[in-house]
Design an enzyme around this catalytic site. Sequence first.
Site, PDB file in Angstrom:
ATOM      1  N   GLY A 196    -106.972 -88.553 -15.452  1.00 27.12           N
ATOM      2  CA  GLY A 196    -106.729 -88.344 -14.025  1.00 27.12           C
ATOM      3  C   GLY A 196    -106.414 -86.889 -13.772  1.00 27.12           C
ATOM      4  O   GLY A 196    -106.158 -86.127 -14.711  1.00 27.12           O
ATOM      5  N   LYS A 197    -106.455 -86.487 -12.550  1.00 22.84           N
ATOM      6  CA  LYS A 197    -106.060 -85.117 -12.202  1.00 22.84           C
ATOM      7  C   LYS A 197    -105.704 -85.074 -10.735  1.00 22.84           C
ATOM      8  O   LYS A 197    -106.249 -85.838  -9.937  1.00 22.84           O
ATOM      9  CB  LYS A 197    -107.229 -84.158 -12.446  1.00 22.84           C
TER      10      LYS A 197
END
Length: 429
Positions: A118-119
């Site tokens: 994720g980011k």
Amino acid sequence: MSTTTTSPAISQELADEFNPFLAMAKRFEIAADHLDLDAGIRDVLRTPARELQVAVPVLMDDKTTRVYTGYRVQHNFVLGPCKGGIRFSPDVNLDEVRALAAWMTWKCSVVGLPFGGGKGGVICDPREMSPGELERLTRRYTANIMDILGPDRDVPAPDVNTNEQTMAWIMDTYSMHMRSTQTAVVTGKPLTLGGSLGRREATGRGVMLSAREALKRLGLRPEDTKVVVQGSGNVGGIGAMLMHREGYTITSLSDMYGAIYNEKGLDVPAVLEYLAENKRLTGFPDAEEVPNDKQLELQCDVLVPAAVENAITSQNVDRIKAKLIVEGANGPTTYSADKILDERGVMVVPDILANAGGVTVSYFEWVQDRMGYFWTEEIVNSRLEQIMVKAFDEVDEVARKYESSLRIGAYIHAIDRVATVYRLRGTFA
Ligand code: GLU
């Protein structure tokens, strides 16, 4: 007619070259072809699982309200909770966050962590904001994405322009909503509130270890090796310091204002002290100043791009002299540059392997928080070393088997692991 006008076709080509999501996707497709991945799984793995965009209203110090835009992209959670940093920068955009989220999936898989990728990012310029404004921005952004966060769902960490303090605010905001202290919801926290020893140095340490493993294969000893480091922060600065301690000659370091160079080697601890005091490298005695774009072209054995995306591109790759590139940053080499480096036989330790030390110790932090039992720095560092060396050996073996670059080897290795787990779990219906 002016001869200097850039034709629209060329600009589009360059825009595509600089688009990080396309850069990720191109490598993904090559690796998927090598693996003969079927169309369905390919589609699952290339498509981000969830993308959240939020408006983040912030009360500014002058009592006006400004609305910022924030993102959290969860690329894939087949291997476990999503993991990945949050960056604050005026350049944040959805394509970039998407690419960075996918890179986290492959990065966690390469080093064998039980995490997906994720980011997050907020479009803002932290240099123009007061600490109070930054705290309110961080807390409201956290509150607005917290439906998808959690120690078993998605665990953020620091990235460009975020730090231990930012993580402390995220932890506190999440905990206040949950009505209990939840340290494992975020990593890269200060030591006193559930952080891990060795986390701050972990990405730089991973870069040093990756360089060491690659140089063994090239038959180069640290004392005969000159290293240019683009950057001087948490990754570049610490990586340079650790490499300096191992006996490498660090000839150049840089920051946003410029680079410094000493052919005989910089006294890295003194440089970092100077930087801490003066907030810039230029002016450091005992070194020449070099413009940032010329730094990458300096004579050296190893180049460590540890600052920004798209540092090595079709525009400068021909002038790069290093035999080995160790990617401290995420996405510092474009796809077009990759091909040329490959043809020239330059070894590149790709970002998803070279900078995986940070997320590896983030994993250790998450484990320690969940156990409520904290490890010594020696244990953290030796487990990090074991994981990095094992991952390097595995990637090298895959690259040899498929006769590919280390980058494509790393993608093949990472994608294969996620695809295998996906097949075992099956498609939920
Ligand atoms: N932001 C870092 C990276 O790009 C660390 C991520 C993490 O620790 O979760 O790898």
